[in-house]
Design an enzyme around this catalytic site. Structure first.
Site, PDB file in Angstrom:
ATOM      1  N   ASN A  23       0.860  -1.187   0.000  1.00 19.49           N
ATOM      2  CA  ASN A  23       0.000   0.000   0.000  1.00 19.49           C
ATOM      3  C   ASN A  23       0.893   1.233   0.000  1.00 19.49           C
ATOM      4  O   ASN A  23       2.109   1.133   0.121  1.00 19.49           O
ATOM      5  CB  ASN A  23      -0.959  -0.014   1.201  1.00 19.49           C
ATOM      6  CG  ASN A  23      -0.222  -0.086   2.534  1.00 19.49           C
ATOM      7  OD1 ASN A  23       0.664   0.714   2.820  1.00 19.49           O
ATOM      8  ND2 ASN A  23      -0.577  -1.063   3.362  1.00 19.49           N
ATOM      9  N   VAL A  32      -0.459 -10.700   0.514  1.00 23.81           N
ATOM     10  CA  VAL A  32       0.951 -10.937   0.185  1.00 23.81           C
ATOM     11  C   VAL A  32       1.858  -9.923   0.886  1.00 23.81           C
ATOM     12  O   VAL A  32       2.985 -10.250   1.271  1.00 23.81           O
ATOM     13  CB  VAL A  32       1.159 -10.921  -1.344  1.00 23.81           C
ATOM     14  CG1 VAL A  32       0.975  -9.524  -1.928  1.00 23.81           C
ATOM     15  CG2 VAL A  32       2.535 -11.472  -1.708  1.00 23.81           C
ATOM     16  N   ASP A  33       1.387  -8.707   1.070  1.00 29.70           N
ATOM     17  CA  ASP A  33       2.173  -7.679   1.758  1.00 29.70           C
ATOM     18  C   ASP A  33       2.513  -8.136   3.171  1.00 29.70           C
ATOM     19  O   ASP A  33       3.675  -8.107   3.604  1.00 29.70           O
ATOM     20  CB  ASP A  33       1.367  -6.377   1.774  1.00 29.70           C
ATOM     21  CG  ASP A  33       2.169  -5.171   2.247  1.00 29.70           C
ATOM     22  OD1 ASP A  33       3.409  -5.282   2.361  1.00 29.70           O
ATOM     23  OD2 ASP A  33       1.555  -4.124   2.496  1.00 29.70           O
ATOM     24  N   GLY A 124      -6.331  -8.794  -4.525  1.00 28.39           N
ATOM     25  CA  GLY A 124      -6.855  -9.095  -3.199  1.00 28.39           C
ATOM     26  C   GLY A 124      -7.911  -8.081  -2.800  1.00 28.39           C
ATOM     27  O   GLY A 124      -8.920  -7.903  -3.487  1.00 28.39           O
TER      28      GLY A 124
END
Length: 198
Positions: A23, A32-33, A124
């Site tokens: 972000n 995934v972050d 996502g």
């Protein structure tokens, strides 16, 4: 070389660079972050915190990319890119998503990376329709590979079977058929040490 498709955990791949679907704050998130930050360890967040803000709360605007060290990951670099939130397809979502792929590849080339792995950017919580996103990923990576020498190994990482199939279909539609056996053999090679891939 062909664009490769692999289903599994992007944080386990021994590639030069993995791309993080981040972000704008670069301070971690879900999906995934969150997985990349967890696997990399606290040093990744510390690196991100040190990156300058381009405006309050924003270290990487949508469609752009920045890099950090990969810390505990088997990769060498993490390329953080911010995909667009899907609204209606009329707010430059496609162009912004295409920038995520192209600019990540440009930065990887600049860093001397020979291999790079991408997650399904914006698919996502950002809500980008899967098959539309797969088409952008296939189109941009194929265009890069046809006009550049490095990174010569480009992997699209699917987090589930639906994404895996979407990537295969998008690549086939763009002129590159890809079979399951080819994908699994690549997955085995990706876990080899970097020195063995030179």
């Amino acid at each position: 070389m062909k664009i490769e498709v692999w289903q599994g955990d992007i944080t386990t791949l021994a590639v030069d660079a993995i791309v993080n679907a981040a972000n704008e704050s670069l301070l971690g998130g879900g999906g995934v972050d969150g997985a990349i930050h967890l696997a990399a360890g606290p040093g990744l967040l510390e690196d991100c915190e040190r990156l300058p803000q381009v405006r309050p709360g924003v270290r990487c605007p949508t469609g752009e990319v920045v890099t950090t060290d990969a810390h505990a990951l088997p990769a060498r670099f993490v390329l953080h890119t911010v995909g667009p939130v899907w609204h209606d397809g009329q707010r430059d979502e496609r162009a912004l998503l295409a920038n995520c792929y192209w600019k990540s590849l440009q930065l990887a080339e600049k860093l001397g990376a020979r291999s790079i792995a991408f997650p399904a950017i914006s698919c996502g919580v950002y809500g980008y329709p899967l098959y539309r996103a797969a088409e952008v990923a296939a189109t941009e990576t194929l265009a890069w590979q046809r006009s550049h020498r490095e990174p010569r190994r480009i992997i699209l990482v699917a987090y589930n079977t639906a994404t895996f199939k979407a990537y295969q279909q998008a690549l086939a539609a763009a002129g590159q058929p890809l079979g399951d056996a080819e994908s699994s053999s690549w997955a085995e090679r990706m876990h080899a040490p970097l020195a063995a891939m030179a």
